[in-house]
Design an enzyme around this catalytic site. Structure first.
Site, PDB file in Angstrom:
ATOM      1  N   PHE A 198      -1.209  -0.295 -10.011  1.00  9.91           N
ATOM      2  CA  PHE A 198      -1.791  -1.983  -9.524  1.00  9.91           C
ATOM      3  C   PHE A 198      -3.112  -2.151 -10.898  1.00  9.91           C
ATOM      4  O   PHE A 198      -3.000  -3.419 -10.048  1.00  9.91           O
ATOM      5  CB  PHE A 198      -1.686  -1.866  -8.253  1.00  9.91           C
ATOM      6  N   ARG A 235     -16.952   1.153  -1.983  1.00 10.18           N
ATOM      7  CA  ARG A 235     -15.996   0.395  -1.185  1.00 10.18           C
ATOM      8  C   ARG A 235     -16.745  -0.457  -0.359  1.00 10.18           C
ATOM      9  O   ARG A 235     -18.046  -0.534  -0.287  1.00 10.18           O
ATOM     10  CB  ARG A 235     -16.309   2.104   0.013  1.00 10.18           C
ATOM     11  N   ARG A 290      -2.719   9.020  -5.257  1.00 10.81           N
ATOM     12  CA  ARG A 290      -3.355   8.664  -6.142  1.00 10.81           C
ATOM     13  C   ARG A 290      -3.996   9.062  -7.870  1.00 10.81           C
ATOM     14  O   ARG A 290      -4.155  10.144  -7.965  1.00 10.81           O
ATOM     15  CB  ARG A 290      -4.308   7.453  -6.275  1.00 10.81           C
ATOM     16  N   LYS A 338       0.625  -1.342   0.067  1.00 11.16           N
ATOM     17  CA  LYS A 338      -0.236  -0.385  -0.045  1.00 11.16           C
ATOM     18  C   LYS A 338       1.159   1.185   0.447  1.00 11.16           C
ATOM     19  O   LYS A 338       1.870   1.874   1.618  1.00 11.16           O
ATOM     20  CB  LYS A 338      -0.775   0.327   1.678  1.00 11.16           C
ATOM     21  N   ARG A 392      -7.271  11.542  -8.026  1.00  8.70           N
ATOM     22  CA  ARG A 392      -8.168  10.912  -7.868  1.00  8.70           C
ATOM     23  C   ARG A 392      -9.616  11.364  -7.515  1.00  8.70           C
ATOM     24  O   ARG A 392     -10.452  10.851  -7.550  1.00  8.70           O
ATOM     25  CB  ARG A 392      -7.751  10.711  -5.870  1.00  8.70           C
ATOM     26  N   GLU A 424      -0.698   4.919  -8.298  1.00 10.68           N
ATOM     27  CA  GLU A 424       0.294   5.664  -7.692  1.00 10.68           C
ATOM     28  C   GLU A 424       1.559   6.189  -7.672  1.00 10.68           C
ATOM     29  O   GLU A 424       2.505   6.317  -8.752  1.00 10.68           O
ATOM     30  CB  GLU A 424       0.057   5.076  -6.183  1.00 10.68           C
ATOM     31  N   LYS A 446      -7.753  -2.694   2.841  1.00 12.30           N
ATOM     32  CA  LYS A 446      -5.995  -1.900   3.414  1.00 12.30           C
ATOM     33  C   LYS A 446      -6.023  -2.625   4.678  1.00 12.30           C
ATOM     34  O   LYS A 446      -6.995  -2.224   5.807  1.00 12.30           O
ATOM     35  CB  LYS A 446      -6.516  -0.789   2.994  1.00 12.30           C
TER      36      LYS A 446
END
Length: 510
Positions: free
Chosen positions: A302, A374, A218, A213, A233, A262, A380
């Site tokens: 990612f 979400r 982002r 992470k 983001r 990121e 995370k």
């Protein structure tokens, strides 16, 4: 044409209802009665985001414009109110502040007290009710007899609920069909929930993919041939700020691609620099060439949403990772591991921390990329217990903090109601520089105040560390954070991306 009064009446009914189903039915009924030209306006007003965006009017202008006594005639239509907003938004230059206030005064003049209250909340960004995006998406589905998953996906791809509502009401499924993955139309990023440990993550996901992470900025990068655009983001175009990212993506053997990743600033040894240091590259006024020389950044990806023109959103995580590994060199990818044992995942977690990262991500192997969602598909895992919360108010400080807003009122997002559940206050962890910055930023968002507290629009997200969550009768949600302290502000996150009260309750129960 629909009267503004009718929309305010529905808004009041929605805000006083505690049942999600009733909220949906009320909104769906209104949507079905609207003229097509009114749909985008009504949806924007009800979710607290007019189609003109922020109007640039603060609490002081609102107080000047709002009459002491409401006349009560309420004779504006919904579109007439929208036209006032357009006039206010388009007014600029010398004397514009006074002109915008005059327009607002003219708008307030014939309205009822109830309409005054709604309009004041809309102008200052303080609309707080259950008619937020999640409920409105369900209402659009109900009004059009379309699957809610279909409407939700269109909103994710379009990034504009009002436009999607208009298309769905006007043309049904055919209206939604236009919303597909398109280059240079950024998608809402997929979001993650939290887990306290790798054991918890494995208990939820079983065999899972784990990734470092990264504590960076982002980005979502779109490329078509020689053209590259980098989005933040929040889906803002930040291409000019990060030429290194553009060059890195142009160097890839790909023609049409959308990548999620990121951007990090690294020290000379290759370890990541603090988040705030990376974010210096995204300031408003930048000498990009100098900043690039002093503070270079590197992109790490990612996920892939589009590769060589093929849409990958609905492909499982495992397939997307295979495709990403085949398309990008290792130095452009976030390090990954597939594991089903706490031992292997724990060693990977320790390795990530040793290399200076803030933790790891755990991802369901069969999960598609659900933009804007979400949920439990992504978790995370951090070393410290932290939450991303929203600042609801702040109290004036004492001693060395005299004259500065210090003690923050912290809230967790409630997706059901669209409101924020207060979890407590903190003044710990703040430097003098942070105090000065937050005082300026919070005063710019002021909605009201009393003798020692300034209440603000819920716009600023702050990362808060804490020792534990405990019961408290002092707050409506019944929970509070013990030894809460500010880690940093998160300018890259919106209130919609803050942690939810459900997350807080799960952390308390674990």
């Amino acid at each position: 044409m629909t009267d503004f009064k009718e929309l305010v009446d529905v808004s009041r009914a929605v805000s006083t209802s505690s049942a999600r189903r009733e909220k949906v039915l009320l909104l769906a009924s209104l949507l079905q009665r609207l003229h097509p030209d009114e749909v985008e306006v009504a949806v924007g007003f009800l979710i607290g985001w007019p189609r003109q965006g922020r109007l640039g009017l603060g609490w002081a202008a609102l107080q000047q414009a709002r009459p002491t006594i409401a006349s009560g005639s309420g004779d504006f239509s919904l579109l007439e109110v929208d036209q006032f907003f357009t006039r206010i938004k388009s007014t600029g230059g010398k004397g514009s502040a006074a002109a915008r206030t005059a327009f607002l005064r003219e708008l307030f003049a014939p309205l009822t007290a109830e309409q005054h209250q709604f309009l004041a909340g809309l102008v200052t960004g303080e609309i707080r009710q259950g008619a937020l995006e999640g409920v409105m998406v369900e209402a659009v589905a109900r009004a059009t007899s379309l699957p809610v998953t279909r409407v939700r996906r269109a909103v994710m791809l379009a990034g504009d609920l009002g436009k999607v509502a208009h298309a769905a009401l006007a043309r049904g499924e055919a209206g939604l069909a236009q919303y597909t993955v398109q280059l240079f139309q950024p998608l809402q990023p997929m979001l993650a929930d939290s887990a306290d440990s790798v054991e918890e993550a494995l208990g939820v996901l079983g065999r899972a993919g784990f990734e470092y992470k990264l504590d960076g900025a982002r980005v979502q990068v779109h490329r078509s041939g020689g053209e590259v655009v980098v989005y933040s983001r929040n889906l803002n175009d930040v291409t000019a700020a990060v030429p290194e990212v553009v060059e890195a993506v142009l160097a890839l053997p790909l023609e049409r691609v959308i990548l999620d990743g990121e951007v990090l600033a690294l020290d000379r040894s290759g370890r990541p620099l603090p988040f705030q240091t990376t974010m210096r590259r995204f300031g408003r006024r930048l000498d990009v060439a100098r900043m690039r020389a002093d503070l270079p950044v590197w992109p790490f990806f990612f996920d892939a949403l589009l590769l060589d023109g093929e849409e990958l959103l609905d492909q499982p995580y495992t397939e997307r990772m295979v495709r990403l590994a085949a398309a990008l060199p290792p130095e452009r990818r976030v390090r990954q591991l597939v594991a089903d044992s706490a031992g292997a995942a724990g060693r990977f977690f320790a390795e990530a921390l040793e290399q200076g990262h803030e933790g790891i991500m755990a991802k369901a192997l069969d999960a598609p990329y659900e933009a804007g969602r979400r949920g439990k598909a992504w978790l995370k895992i951090k070393q410290a217990r932290t939450l991303d919360l929203v600042v609801l108010a702040a109290e004036w400080g004492h001693g060395r903090r005299q004259g500065r807003l210090s003690n923050l009122h912290l809230g967790a997002r409630d997706p059901e109601s669209g409101e924020f559940v207060m979890l407590g206050k903190t003044f710990k962890g703040m430097t003098d520089e942070m105090l000065a910055w937050q005082t300026k930023e919070l005063l710019a968002r002021e909605t009201s105040r009393d003798s020692y507290t300034v209440y603000v629009r819920p716009e600023l997200v702050v990362e808060v560390a804490f020792n534990e969550i405990q019961e408290s009768s002092a707050y409506e949600g019944g929970l509070t954070l013990r030894f809460a302290r500010v880690v940093r502000y998160r300018p890259d996150k919106t209130p919609a991306e803050a942690d939810t009260f459900e997350t807080v309750k799960r952390m308390y129960q674990s």
